[in-house]
Design a protein around this motif. Structure first.
Motif, short mmCIF file in Angstrom:
data_model
loop_
_atom_site.label_atom_id
_atom_site.label_comp_id
_atom_site.label_asym_id
_atom_site.label_seq_id
_atom_site.Cartn_x
_atom_site.Cartn_y
_atom_site.Cartn_z
N GLN A 154 0.83 -1.21 0.00
CA GLN A 154 0.00 0.00 0.00
C GLN A 154 0.87 1.26 0.00
O GLN A 154 0.47 2.31 -0.48
CB GLN A 154 -0.92 0.00 1.22
CG GLN A 154 -1.99 -1.07 1.14
CD GLN A 154 -2.78 -1.18 2.44
OE1 GLN A 154 -2.74 -0.30 3.28
NE2 GLN A 154 -3.50 -2.27 2.60
N TYR A 155 2.07 1.15 0.59
CA TYR A 155 2.99 2.30 0.65
C TYR A 155 4.38 1.86 0.19
O TYR A 155 5.28 1.71 1.00
CB TYR A 155 3.08 2.84 2.08
CG TYR A 155 1.73 3.08 2.72
CD1 TYR A 155 0.99 4.22 2.41
CD2 TYR A 155 1.20 2.15 3.61
CE1 TYR A 155 -0.25 4.44 2.98
CE2 TYR A 155 -0.05 2.37 4.18
CZ TYR A 155 -0.77 3.51 3.87
OH TYR A 155 -2.00 3.71 4.43
N PRO A 156 4.54 1.60 -1.10
CA PRO A 156 5.86 1.13 -1.57
C PRO A 156 6.93 2.19 -1.45
O PRO A 156 6.63 3.39 -1.45
CB PRO A 156 5.60 0.77 -3.04
CG PRO A 156 4.44 1.61 -3.43
CD PRO A 156 3.60 1.79 -2.20
N GLY A 157 8.20 1.75 -1.33
CA GLY A 157 9.33 2.69 -1.19
C GLY A 157 9.53 3.53 -2.44
O GLY A 157 9.67 4.74 -2.37
N LEU A 158 9.53 2.89 -3.61
CA LEU A 158 9.69 3.60 -4.89
C LEU A 158 8.47 3.31 -5.75
O LEU A 158 7.95 2.20 -5.76
CB LEU A 158 10.96 3.14 -5.61
CG LEU A 158 12.29 3.50 -4.91
CD1 LEU A 158 13.44 2.81 -5.60
CD2 LEU A 158 12.52 4.99 -4.90
N ALA A 159 8.00 4.33 -6.48
CA ALA A 159 6.74 4.20 -7.22
C ALA A 159 6.80 3.20 -8.37
O ALA A 159 5.90 2.40 -8.55
CB ALA A 159 6.33 5.57 -7.73
N ASN A 160 7.87 3.22 -9.14
CA ASN A 160 7.93 2.40 -10.35
C ASN A 160 8.77 1.14 -10.17
O ASN A 160 9.84 1.18 -9.59
CB ASN A 160 8.52 3.20 -11.52
CG ASN A 160 7.68 4.42 -11.83
OD1 ASN A 160 6.48 4.41 -11.65
ND2 ASN A 160 8.32 5.48 -12.29
N VAL A 161 8.25 0.03 -10.71
CA VAL A 161 9.03 -1.22 -10.74
C VAL A 161 9.95 -1.12 -11.95
O VAL A 161 9.50 -0.81 -13.05
CB VAL A 161 8.10 -2.46 -10.86
CG1 VAL A 161 8.91 -3.73 -11.01
CG2 VAL A 161 7.18 -2.55 -9.65
#
Length: 200
Positions: A154-161
């Motif tokens: 829900q709150y990933p460290g970086l937006a893009n994989v």
């Protein structure tokens, strides 16, 4: 010296943004300490040391581990700095972080250490495990592991994989497609200065 466990924002204030170390941003944008605001002329050695420290703290390595990675990178054909970054980015803890399963690299390290992450269906609890193209990264099939990862997603460290990874949020399953490309490395660093630091 063991891994750094002290205040992370002090390190961020001193070295600049480290996306793998913490998501918090400091209130002051000058180095900590009594002389933090006094501008000093930095020597070439200090500049190279700072770049090396960025790598160390961002990826959560000891000095001994970083020296070992450096020696390995020198033996591999190609640009030593680029090979070094590839090795660090392909660590299991960093791969879990880049897929968004953990908010920071230390958080990903903890997930791996506690046996919540699987590689090709088998639990791997070694954060420094080198992922190779074709490997499948997943979450251990139990409620506790799945809930932890779902909460982190829900709150990933970086937006893009990054382009070398793919991740299915519904199945909590990802795959390493290739080795990372230089432009996808999130850390702002001049790797040539790190190579120069160790060449002296």
């Amino acid at each position: 010296m063991a891994r750094y466990r002290g205040p992370r924002l002090r390190i961020v204030r001193r070295l600049g943004e480290l996306p793998g170390l913490t998501r918090k941003s400091p209130r002051h944008n000058y180095p900590p300490g009594q002389h933090g605001q006094a501008r000093k002329k930095r020597s070439e050695y200090a500049i190279r040391l700072e770049e090396k420290q960025k790598l160390r703290f961002n990826y959560g390595l000891t000095e001994k581990q970083l020296v070992r990675y450096m020696k390995k990178a020198r033996k591999i054909k190609g640009s030593t700095g680029k090979v070094l970054l590839e090795q660090l980015e392909m660590r299991l803890d960093n791969t879990v972080f880049r897929m968004g399963m953990a908010p920071t690299i230390p958080g990903a390290r903890q997930l791996v250490n506690h046996g919540h992450i699987t590689v090709n269906g088998k639990v791997v609890s070694i954060p420094s495990y080198q992922c190779v193209p074709g490997e499948e990264i997943g979450v251990k099939n139990n409620d506790k592991s799945r809930k932890m990862v779902e909460l982190n997603l829900q709150y990933p460290g970086l937006a893009n994989v990054p382009s070398h990874l793919e991740f299915d949020k519904s199945k909590l399953h990802g795959k390493v497609n290739s080795v990372i490309e230089r432009e996808w490395v999130a850390l702002q660093i001049n790797e040539l200065l790190v190579v120069e630091y160790y060449s002296r």
